[in-house]
Design a protein around this motif. Structure first.
Motif, PDB file in Angstrom:
ATOM      1  N   GLU A 121       0.819  -1.215   0.000  1.00 58.92           N
ATOM      2  CA  GLU A 121       0.000   0.000   0.000  1.00 58.92           C
ATOM      3  C   GLU A 121       0.852   1.265   0.000  1.00 58.92           C
ATOM      4  OE1 GLU A 121      -0.521  -2.380   2.586  1.00 58.92           O
ATOM      5  OE2 GLU A 121      -2.094  -3.397   1.456  1.00 58.92           O
ATOM      6  N   ALA A 122       2.067   1.185   0.533  1.00 55.57           N
ATOM      7  CA  ALA A 122       2.942   2.355   0.585  1.00 55.57           C
ATOM      8  C   ALA A 122       3.317   2.838  -0.811  1.00 55.57           C
ATOM      9  CB  ALA A 122       4.196   2.042   1.388  1.00 55.57           C
ATOM     10  N   PHE A 123       3.262   1.961  -1.798  1.00 57.49           N
ATOM     11  CA  PHE A 123       3.580   2.357  -3.172  1.00 57.49           C
ATOM     12  C   PHE A 123       2.395   3.007  -3.872  1.00 57.49           C
ATOM     13  CE2 PHE A 123       6.345  -1.544  -2.718  1.00 57.49           C
ATOM     14  CZ  PHE A 123       7.492  -0.824  -2.446  1.00 57.49           C
ATOM     15  N   LEU A 124       1.199   2.732  -3.394  1.00 61.66           N
ATOM     16  CA  LEU A 124      -0.007   3.190  -4.081  1.00 61.66           C
ATOM     17  C   LEU A 124      -0.525   4.519  -3.595  1.00 61.66           C
ATOM     18  CD1 LEU A 124      -1.888  -0.222  -4.130  1.00 61.66           C
ATOM     19  CD2 LEU A 124      -0.505   0.790  -5.953  1.00 61.66           C
ATOM     20  N   ASP A 125      -0.117   4.924  -2.414  1.00 60.98           N
ATOM     21  CA  ASP A 125      -0.738   6.088  -1.797  1.00 60.98           C
ATOM     22  C   ASP A 125       0.284   6.828  -0.940  1.00 60.98           C
ATOM     23  OD1 ASP A 125      -2.347   7.846  -0.331  1.00 60.98           O
ATOM     24  OD2 ASP A 125      -3.839   6.336   0.163  1.00 60.98           O
TER      25      ASP A 125
ATOM     26  N   GLU B 106       3.365   7.917   4.175  1.00 64.76           N
ATOM     27  CA  GLU B 106       3.539   8.754   5.368  1.00 64.76           C
ATOM     28  C   GLU B 106       3.244   7.964   6.634  1.00 64.76           C
ATOM     29  OE1 GLU B 106       0.895  11.958   4.403  1.00 64.76           O
ATOM     30  OE2 GLU B 106       2.503  13.143   3.530  1.00 64.76           O
ATOM     31  N   GLU B 107       2.195   7.124   6.589  1.00 66.32           N
ATOM     32  CA  GLU B 107       1.868   6.289   7.747  1.00 66.32           C
ATOM     33  C   GLU B 107       3.012   5.324   8.043  1.00 66.32           C
ATOM     34  OE1 GLU B 107      -1.855   4.415   6.831  1.00 66.32           O
ATOM     35  OE2 GLU B 107      -2.937   6.328   6.834  1.00 66.32           O
TER      36      GLU B 107
ATOM     37  N   LEU C 256       6.113   5.840   7.368  1.00 65.65           N
ATOM     38  CA  LEU C 256       7.175   6.662   7.928  1.00 65.65           C
ATOM     39  C   LEU C 256       6.921   6.948   9.407  1.00 65.65           C
ATOM     40  CD1 LEU C 256       9.656   8.489   7.653  1.00 65.65           C
ATOM     41  CD2 LEU C 256       8.111  10.279   6.866  1.00 65.65           C
ATOM     42  N   ALA C 257       5.676   7.284   9.750  1.00 64.48           N
ATOM     43  CA  ALA C 257       5.328   7.566  11.141  1.00 64.48           C
ATOM     44  C   ALA C 257       5.556   6.326  12.013  1.00 64.48           C
ATOM     45  CB  ALA C 257       3.886   8.032  11.238  1.00 64.48           C
ATOM     46  N   ALA C 258       5.188   5.173  11.499  1.00 68.03           N
ATOM     47  CA  ALA C 258       5.393   3.929  12.252  1.00 68.03           C
ATOM     48  C   ALA C 258       6.877   3.671  12.463  1.00 68.03           C
ATOM     49  CB  ALA C 258       4.745   2.758  11.514  1.00 68.03           C
ATOM     50  N   GLU C 259       7.692   3.967  11.463  1.00 69.04           N
ATOM     51  CA  GLU C 259       9.145   3.821  11.593  1.00 69.04           C
ATOM     52  C   GLU C 259       9.675   4.726  12.702  1.00 69.04           C
ATOM     53  OE1 GLU C 259      12.004   2.444   9.318  1.00 69.04           O
ATOM     54  OE2 GLU C 259      10.453   0.935   9.515  1.00 69.04           O
ATOM     55  N   ALA C 260       9.182   5.964  12.735  1.00 68.29           N
ATOM     56  CA  ALA C 260       9.640   6.928  13.735  1.00 68.29           C
ATOM     57  C   ALA C 260       9.255   6.478  15.143  1.00 68.29           C
ATOM     58  CB  ALA C 260       9.060   8.303  13.437  1.00 68.29           C
ATOM     59  N   GLU C 261       8.084   5.867  15.281  1.00 69.97           N
ATOM     60  CA  GLU C 261       7.608   5.421  16.593  1.00 69.97           C
ATOM     61  C   GLU C 261       8.438   4.266  17.149  1.00 69.97           C
ATOM     62  OE1 GLU C 261       3.443   4.546  16.492  1.00 69.97           O
ATOM     63  OE2 GLU C 261       2.923   6.589  15.906  1.00 69.97           O
ATOM     64  N   THR C 262       9.089   3.527  16.277  1.00 68.57           N
ATOM     65  CA  THR C 262       9.868   2.380  16.749  1.00 68.57           C
ATOM     66  C   THR C 262      11.204   2.803  17.335  1.00 68.57           C
ATOM     67  OG1 THR C 262      10.881   2.000  14.590  1.00 68.57           O
ATOM     68  CG2 THR C 262       8.828   0.815  15.064  1.00 68.57           C
ATOM     69  N   GLY C 263      11.505   4.104  17.238  1.00 63.58           N
ATOM     70  CA  GLY C 263      12.751   4.594  17.818  1.00 63.58           C
ATOM     71  C   GLY C 263      13.958   4.409  16.930  1.00 63.58           C
ATOM     72  N   GLN C 264      13.745   4.045  15.681  1.00 59.72           N
ATOM     73  CA  GLN C 264      14.855   3.824  14.768  1.00 59.72           C
ATOM     74  C   GLN C 264      15.302   5.117  14.107  1.00 59.72           C
ATOM     75  OE1 GLN C 264      13.445   0.928  12.017  1.00 59.72           O
ATOM     76  NE2 GLN C 264      13.315  -0.677  13.528  1.00 59.72           N
TER      77      GLN C 264
ATOM     78  N   ILE D 256      12.881  14.573   5.963  1.00 62.81           N
ATOM     79  CA  ILE D 256      11.841  13.666   5.494  1.00 62.81           C
ATOM     80  C   ILE D 256      10.593  14.441   5.111  1.00 62.81           C
ATOM     81  CG2 ILE D 256      10.314  11.781   6.199  1.00 62.81           C
ATOM     82  CD1 ILE D 256      12.740  10.748   7.871  1.00 62.81           C
ATOM     83  N   GLU D 257      10.238  15.449   5.899  1.00 70.69           N
ATOM     84  CA  GLU D 257       9.074  16.266   5.555  1.00 70.69           C
ATOM     85  C   GLU D 257       9.296  16.976   4.225  1.00 70.69           C
ATOM     86  OE1 GLU D 257       8.657  18.672   9.055  1.00 70.69           O
ATOM     87  OE2 GLU D 257       7.557  17.108  10.127  1.00 70.69           O
ATOM     88  N   GLN D 258      10.523  17.445   3.990  1.00 71.27           N
ATOM     89  CA  GLN D 258      10.852  18.098   2.719  1.00 71.27           C
ATOM     90  C   GLN D 258      10.739  17.101   1.567  1.00 71.27           C
ATOM     91  OE1 GLN D 258      11.279  21.295   2.300  1.00 71.27           O
ATOM     92  NE2 GLN D 258      11.626  21.114   0.113  1.00 71.27           N
ATOM     93  N   LEU D 259      11.206  15.873   1.781  1.00 72.53           N
ATOM     94  CA  LEU D 259      11.071  14.835   0.761  1.00 72.53           C
ATOM     95  C   LEU D 259       9.610  14.570   0.437  1.00 72.53           C
ATOM     96  CD1 LEU D 259      13.765  12.244   1.910  1.00 72.53           C
ATOM     97  CD2 LEU D 259      13.721  13.455  -0.274  1.00 72.53           C
ATOM     98  N   LEU D 260       8.775  14.516   1.464  1.00 70.54           N
ATOM     99  CA  LEU D 260       7.344  14.312   1.245  1.00 70.54           C
ATOM    100  C   LEU D 260       6.753  15.438   0.412  1.00 70.54           C
ATOM    101  CD1 LEU D 260       6.075  12.982   4.677  1.00 70.54           C
ATOM    102  CD2 LEU D 260       5.867  11.840   2.474  1.00 70.54           C
TER     103      LEU D 260
END
Length: 109
Positions: A66-70, A75-76, A78-86, A97-101
């Motif tokens: 789904e990340a490729f389609l929308d 962004e979701e 990406l947010a999940a990645e950020a929440e994992t502390g990585q 990352i916001e600039q890339l978006l």
């Protein structure tokens, strides 16, 4: 629904996710068994992705299809990645990352 514009969206999202993973086009192309030029054309929406290629990319980027389609799904992810502390281990800051978006969204619309 899906139309020809989806090709550009998929390509832009692949480019976005590849960039987030700090992977070069030539490295991803090699993993897919295609040339760097072909991947570039795919990311620009000039050439279609096969389902097999999208599945491989999802595994390479460790994301859902789904990340490729929308963009919102990307962004979701990406947010999940950020929440994992990585995020601390990443080359890009949240601002980067916001600039890339923003750039990806500009390329889509």
């Amino acid at each position: 629904m899906y139309d020809a514009d989806c090709l550009e969206k998929i390509g832009a999202n692949v480019r976005f996710l590849r960039t987030l993973r700090k992977l070069r086009q030539q490295d991803v192309a090699a993993m897919l068994g295609i040339s760097q030029t072909h991947l570039s054309n795919m990311e620009c929406g000039r050439v279609q992705f096969s389902l097999k290629q999208l599945l491989r990319l999802a595994n390479i980027f460790d994301c859902r299809l789904e990340a490729f389609l929308d963009v919102q799904k990307a962004e979701e992810w990406l947010a999940a990645e950020a929440e994992t502390g990585q995020e601390e281990d990443k080359l890009y800051t949240k601002s980067d990352i916001e600039q890339l978006l923003k750039l990806v969204k500009k390329g889509i619309h």
